[in-house]
Motif scaffolding. Structure first.
Motif, PDB file in Angstrom:
ATOM      1  N   THR A  98      53.326  42.752  18.586  1.00  7.94           N
ATOM      2  CA  THR A  98      53.166  42.916  16.927  1.00  7.94           C
ATOM      3  C   THR A  98      52.231  42.289  16.241  1.00  7.94           C
ATOM      4  O   THR A  98      51.825  42.754  14.586  1.00  7.94           O
ATOM      5  CB  THR A  98      54.592  42.468  15.913  1.00  7.94           C
ATOM      6  OG1 THR A  98      54.838  40.988  15.577  1.00  7.94           O
ATOM      7  CG2 THR A  98      56.207  43.334  16.499  1.00  7.94           C
ATOM      8  N   VAL A  99      51.441  40.825  16.419  1.00  4.63           N
ATOM      9  CA  VAL A  99      50.389  40.518  15.927  1.00  4.63           C
ATOM     10  C   VAL A  99      49.400  41.245  16.231  1.00  4.63           C
ATOM     11  O   VAL A  99      48.395  41.179  15.641  1.00  4.63           O
ATOM     12  CB  VAL A  99      50.626  38.945  16.444  1.00  4.63           C
ATOM     13  CG1 VAL A  99      51.907  38.425  16.401  1.00  4.63           C
ATOM     14  CG2 VAL A  99      49.671  39.509  18.133  1.00  4.63           C
ATOM     15  N   PHE A 100      49.330  42.337  16.621  1.00  6.48           N
ATOM     16  CA  PHE A 100      48.393  43.743  17.418  1.00  6.48           C
ATOM     17  C   PHE A 100      48.512  44.594  16.659  1.00  6.48           C
ATOM     18  O   PHE A 100      47.531  44.862  16.431  1.00  6.48           O
ATOM     19  CB  PHE A 100      47.692  43.177  18.759  1.00  6.48           C
ATOM     20  CG  PHE A 100      47.797  42.508  19.290  1.00  6.48           C
ATOM     21  CD1 PHE A 100      46.816  41.332  19.603  1.00  6.48           C
ATOM     22  CD2 PHE A 100      48.721  41.905  20.669  1.00  6.48           C
ATOM     23  CE1 PHE A 100      46.166  40.100  20.386  1.00  6.48           C
ATOM     24  CE2 PHE A 100      49.082  41.040  21.337  1.00  6.48           C
ATOM     25  CZ  PHE A 100      47.691  39.841  21.084  1.00  6.48           C
ATOM     26  N   MET A 101      49.463  45.018  15.719  1.00  8.37           N
ATOM     27  CA  MET A 101      49.034  46.425  15.266  1.00  8.37           C
ATOM     28  C   MET A 101      48.771  46.277  13.932  1.00  8.37           C
ATOM     29  O   MET A 101      48.181  45.035  13.481  1.00  8.37           O
ATOM     30  CB  MET A 101      50.572  45.888  14.530  1.00  8.37           C
ATOM     31  CG  MET A 101      51.635  45.490  14.222  1.00  8.37           C
ATOM     32  SD  MET A 101      53.430  45.654  13.056  1.00  8.37           S
ATOM     33  CE  MET A 101      53.732  44.615  12.290  1.00  8.37           C
ATOM     34  N   THR A 102      48.493  47.619  13.888  1.00 11.98           N
ATOM     35  CA  THR A 102      47.443  47.554  12.280  1.00 11.98           C
ATOM     36  C   THR A 102      48.035  49.220  11.722  1.00 11.98           C
ATOM     37  O   THR A 102      47.439  49.443  10.841  1.00 11.98           O
ATOM     38  CB  THR A 102      45.638  47.702  12.523  1.00 11.98           C
ATOM     39  OG1 THR A 102      46.159  49.026  13.496  1.00 11.98           O
ATOM     40  CG2 THR A 102      44.528  46.674  13.183  1.00 11.98           C
ATOM     41  N   GLU A 103      49.138  50.131  11.760  1.00 12.05           N
ATOM     42  CA  GLU A 103      49.732  50.545  12.105  1.00 12.05           C
ATOM     43  C   GLU A 103      51.218  51.023  11.785  1.00 12.05           C
ATOM     44  O   GLU A 103      51.164  50.072  12.761  1.00 12.05           O
ATOM     45  CB  GLU A 103      49.056  52.163  12.259  1.00 12.05           C
ATOM     46  CG  GLU A 103      47.409  52.052  12.656  1.00 12.05           C
ATOM     47  CD  GLU A 103      46.911  52.397  11.418  1.00 12.05           C
ATOM     48  OE1 GLU A 103      47.904  53.521  10.547  1.00 12.05           O
ATOM     49  OE2 GLU A 103      45.980  52.213  11.335  1.00 12.05           O
ATOM     50  N   SER A 104      51.546  51.596  10.093  1.00 13.70           N
ATOM     51  CA  SER A 104      53.144  51.216  10.713  1.00 13.70           C
ATOM     52  C   SER A 104      53.677  51.249  12.040  1.00 13.70           C
ATOM     53  O   SER A 104      54.664  51.903  12.092  1.00 13.70           O
ATOM     54  CB  SER A 104      52.936  52.147   9.139  1.00 13.70           C
ATOM     55  OG  SER A 104      53.139  53.470   9.170  1.00 13.70           O
ATOM     56  N   TRP A 105      53.201  52.873  12.208  1.00 10.44           N
ATOM     57  CA  TRP A 105      53.948  53.514  13.525  1.00 10.44           C
ATOM     58  C   TRP A 105      54.306  52.619  14.566  1.00 10.44           C
ATOM     59  O   TRP A 105      55.278  52.688  15.420  1.00 10.44           O
ATOM     60  CB  TRP A 105      53.084  54.932  13.987  1.00 10.44           C
ATOM     61  CG  TRP A 105      51.902  54.722  14.394  1.00 10.44           C
ATOM     62  CD1 TRP A 105      50.906  55.172  13.853  1.00 10.44           C
ATOM     63  CD2 TRP A 105      51.719  53.872  15.957  1.00 10.44           C
ATOM     64  NE1 TRP A 105      50.023  54.403  14.532  1.00 10.44           N
ATOM     65  CE2 TRP A 105      50.581  54.210  15.962  1.00 10.44           C
ATOM     66  CE3 TRP A 105      52.735  53.987  16.474  1.00 10.44           C
ATOM     67  CZ2 TRP A 105      49.735  54.112  17.630  1.00 10.44           C
ATOM     68  CZ3 TRP A 105      51.741  53.801  17.995  1.00 10.44           C
ATOM     69  CH2 TRP A 105      50.889  53.178  17.972  1.00 10.44           C
ATOM     70  N   GLN A 106      52.935  51.743  15.332  1.00  6.63           N
ATOM     71  CA  GLN A 106      53.408  50.753  15.820  1.00  6.63           C
ATOM     72  C   GLN A 106      54.768  49.117  15.419  1.00  6.63           C
ATOM     73  O   GLN A 106      54.948  49.055  16.471  1.00  6.63           O
ATOM     74  CB  GLN A 106      52.003  49.792  15.515  1.00  6.63           C
ATOM     75  CG  GLN A 106      50.702  50.469  16.215  1.00  6.63           C
ATOM     76  CD  GLN A 106      49.031  49.848  15.249  1.00  6.63           C
ATOM     77  OE1 GLN A 106      49.503  49.064  15.471  1.00  6.63           O
ATOM     78  NE2 GLN A 106      48.488  50.147  16.745  1.00  6.63           N
ATOM     79  N   LEU A 107      55.136  49.524  13.747  1.00 11.50           N
ATOM     80  CA  LEU A 107      55.909  48.639  13.761  1.00 11.50           C
ATOM     81  C   LEU A 107      56.648  48.950  13.685  1.00 11.50           C
ATOM     82  O   LEU A 107      58.073  47.920  14.478  1.00 11.50           O
ATOM     83  CB  LEU A 107      55.825  48.291  11.898  1.00 11.50           C
ATOM     84  CG  LEU A 107      57.289  47.267  11.277  1.00 11.50           C
ATOM     85  CD1 LEU A 107      56.706  46.061  11.927  1.00 11.50           C
ATOM     86  CD2 LEU A 107      57.486  47.788   9.908  1.00 11.50           C
ATOM     87  N   LEU A 108      57.612  50.751  13.697  1.00  8.66           N
ATOM     88  CA  LEU A 108      58.558  51.171  13.813  1.00  8.66           C
ATOM     89  C   LEU A 108      58.937  51.268  15.452  1.00  8.66           C
ATOM     90  O   LEU A 108      59.751  50.955  16.125  1.00  8.66           O
ATOM     91  CB  LEU A 108      58.062  52.405  13.744  1.00  8.66           C
ATOM     92  CG  LEU A 108      58.285  52.866  11.614  1.00  8.66           C
ATOM     93  CD1 LEU A 108      58.298  54.636  11.900  1.00  8.66           C
ATOM     94  CD2 LEU A 108      59.700  52.155  11.113  1.00  8.66           C
ATOM     95  N   LEU A 109      57.531  51.312  16.512  1.00  6.27           N
ATOM     96  CA  LEU A 109      57.932  51.097  17.975  1.00  6.27           C
ATOM     97  C   LEU A 109      58.151  50.192  18.251  1.00  6.27           C
ATOM     98  O   LEU A 109      59.131  49.905  19.448  1.00  6.27           O
ATOM     99  CB  LEU A 109      56.773  51.496  18.492  1.00  6.27           C
ATOM    100  CG  LEU A 109      56.366  51.595  20.396  1.00  6.27           C
ATOM    101  CD1 LEU A 109      57.557  52.199  20.796  1.00  6.27           C
ATOM    102  CD2 LEU A 109      54.886  51.672  20.947  1.00  6.27           C
ATOM    103  N   LEU A 110      57.136  48.922  17.456  1.00  9.12           N
ATOM    104  CA  LEU A 110      57.690  47.471  18.762  1.00  9.12           C
ATOM    105  C   LEU A 110      58.996  46.880  17.697  1.00  9.12           C
ATOM    106  O   LEU A 110      59.772  46.453  18.686  1.00  9.12           O
ATOM    107  CB  LEU A 110      56.276  46.741  17.924  1.00  9.12           C
ATOM    108  CG  LEU A 110      54.773  47.529  18.938  1.00  9.12           C
ATOM    109  CD1 LEU A 110      54.252  46.450  17.958  1.00  9.12           C
ATOM    110  CD2 LEU A 110      55.762  47.601  20.051  1.00  9.12           C
TER     111      LEU A 110
END
Length: 428
Positions: A98-110
Motif C-alpha cells: 500500500t505504500v506504493f499505491m496512487t489510485e483508489s482501486w489499488q486500495l480496494l485490491l490490497l
C-alpha cells in the motif's frame, strides 16, 4: 525421576499448537481491523471519499467471512501450517504494498482483497479445525480462548496502529502491520502441526474410541469440497438454524454496535473519543466473556447457552436508546460490561453444535455459518445507516436488532439434541 514421570510432565503438542494458533489469530484480528484507523490519513493525503475508503474495509469484512469455508477445506488439502503461513504472507504483501499505491482501486485490491483473503484464511474456522483435530478434552474452553484472540488482537493492534498513523504517517503503520505478519511466519512453520499423528501422539484427552480417521478428501479439489459440504449441510434443518442465528449475531455486534455505536453516542452529545473508549472496553470484556463461555460449553447444553445469550442481548439492545447521554452514567457502564461479556460468547457453543451435528465436516460447516455472520454484519451496517439518514436517529435500529435477537434465541432452542448429519462428505 523416571522416564515415565518425565513423559507425563511434558507439555502435550496440542497446547503448543493452540499457542501458535492464538498468536496467529491475534495477528489476524489486528490486521483485519487496522484499515479502520487509516481512513482519515488516506482521505487527507489522496482526497479519496470516505465511502471509497470504507468500501475497502467492507470488502475486507465480507472476504473475512466468505473465505472461511474454503480455508477450512484448504487446511484439509494442504494442512494448517501451509495455509496459515501463506495467509500471513498475503497479509504482509497486501499491507506492505500500500505504500506504493496512487489510485483508489489499488486500495480496494490490497487492503480489501489481499488482506481480506489472508485474514479470512485465519478466521474462526481455524479455531474449529484446531479444536476438532487436537482436543477431545477441554474443546469448549480452548475454542473460547482462541476466539478471544480476536478481541485481544484488536486491543493490541488498533491503539498501536492509530498512534503510528498519527505520529509517523499511515505508511509507517502499514509497514508495521506487514512486518508483524512476517514475524509470525517462522513460528507457524516451526511449531504448528497439522494433526496429532504427525508427531506420533493423539488428540489431548483422546481414547481409542475418540480418534476418528481423517475425512476422505480429493487433495486436488479443496474448493469443491467446501461447496459439496454446503450442499449436504443445507439439507439439514440444524444448519439453517445455526446460520440464521449467527447472521443475527453478526448484525447485532460488528454490523450495528461495532459500526454505529460511536456515531449514535455522538448524536446524543457524547464526545467521539469517549464513545470510542467505551467500544474499546467492550473488546476488553469480550476476552473474559468468550473464555467463560468456552468453559460453560463443556458443562452446559450449548443450545441453552445460545438461547440465554441472544435473549439477554436482545433486551440490552431494546433499552440502549434510553442509556445514551452526553456523559457516561452507571447504566451505560453496565451495558458496556454486559455487551462485552456477550459479544462473541456465542462462538464456542456454535462451534460445539456444528461439531456435534456435522462430525468431521464440522469445521467447513462452521465456515459457512461464520460466512452468514459476516453477511448479517454487512446488512446491518448498511441498514442502520439507512435508518439514521431517514429517521434522524438510530432508535428503530436498536429495537429491530433486539427483536431479531429474540428470533435467534428461539432458533437456537429449536436445534435438535441428537446428531442427525451424515458422515464426512468427500469431494468427488
Amino acid at each position: 525421576m523416571t522416564q515415565t514421570q518425565t513423559r507425563t510432565r511434558r507439555v502435550h503438542w496440542a497446547w503448543i499448537v493452540a499457542g501458535v494458533a492464538f498468536v496467529a489469530l491475534v495477528g489476524a484480528a489486528g490486521f483485519r481491523a487496522a484499515p479502520s484507523v487509516l481512513i482519515t490519513p488516506l482521505h487527507d493525503e489522496f482526497g479519496w471519499s470516505t465511502g471509497t475508503i470504507s468500501a475497502a474495509v467492507s470488502i475486507n469484512l465480507l472476504l473475512y467471512g466468505l473465505m472461511s469455508p474454503f480455508a477450512a477445506a484448504l487446511m484439509e488439502k494442504l494442512g494448517m501450517r501451509r495455509v496459515v503461513a501463506g495467509a500471513l504472507l498475503l497479509v504482509a504483501a497486501g499491507s506492505g504494498l500500500t505504500v506504493f499505491m496512487t489510485e483508489s482501486w489499488q486500495l480496494l485490491l490490497l487492503w480489501g482483497v489481499c488482506v481480506g483473503v489472508g485474514t479470512g484464511s485465519m478466521a474462526l474456522t481455524f479455531v474449529a479445525t484446531v479444536t476438532s483435530r487436537w482436543f477431545v478434552k477441554h474443546q469448549g474452553l480452548v475454542s473460547g480462548i482462541l476466539t478471544a484472540a480476536g478481541a485481544a488482537g484488536q486491543l493490541v493492534f488498533l491503539p498501536v496502529v492509530a498512534w503510528l498513523a498519527e505520529d509517523g504517517g499511515w505508511r509507517q503503520a502499514s509497514l508495521t502491520v506487514s512486518f508483524a505478519a512476517l514475524a509470525v511466519v517462522p513460528l507457524v512453520l516451526l511449531a504448528l502441526r497439522d494433526r496429532p499423528e504427525d508427531v506420533g501422539t493423539t488428540a489431548y484427552g483422546a481414547t481409542g474410541t475418540d480418534q476418528a480417521p481423517p475425512p476422505a478428501v480429493d487433495p486436488s479439489r479443496a474448493a469443491t469440497r467446501a461447496v459439496t459440504v454446503l450442499r449436504q449441510a443445507v439439507k439439514n434443518r440444524t444448519f439453517w438454524l445455526l446460520a440464521g442465528g449467527f447472521a443475527i449475531c453478526g448484525a447485532s455486534t460488528n454490523g450495528l454496535i461495532g459500526t454505529h455505536f460511536v456515531p449514535a453516542a455522538h448524536d446524543h452529545g457524547m464526545p467521539v473519543t469517549t464513545a470510542a473508549g467505551l467500544l474499546a472496553l467492550v473488546g476488553l470484556f469480550d476476552v473474559a466473556g468468550t473464555i467463560a463461555s468456552g468453559w460453560l460449553t463443556d458443562k452446559v447444553d450449548p443450545r441453552w447457552l445460545l438461547g440465554a445469550y441472544y435473549s439477554l442481548r436482545g433486551l440490552s439492545l431494546i433499552v440502549l436508546p434510553s442509556l445514551f447521554a452526553a456523559t457516561t452514567e452507571p447504566p451505560m457502564w453496565a451495558f458496556i460490561v454486559f455487551y462485552g461479556l456477550d459479544w462473541v460468547a456465542t462462538v464456542p457453543p456454535t462451534v460445539a453444535l456444528t461439531r456435534k451435528h456435522f462430525g468431521a465436516d464440522g469445521p467447513i460447516v462452521f465456515g459457512w455459518v461464520f460466512a452468514s455472520h459476516q453477511v448479517g454484519a454487512a446488512l446491518a451496517a448498511v441498514g442502520a445507516g439507512f435508518i439514521r439518514d431517514h429517521h434522524g436517529g438510530y432508535d428503530p435500529a436498536w429495537h429491530i436488532a433486539g427483536g431479531l435477537c429474540a428470533v435467534a434465541a428461539v432458533m437456537s432452542l429449536r436445534i435438535g439434541s441428537q446428531r442427525r448429519a451424515a458422515p464426512a462428505t468427500a469431494a468427488p
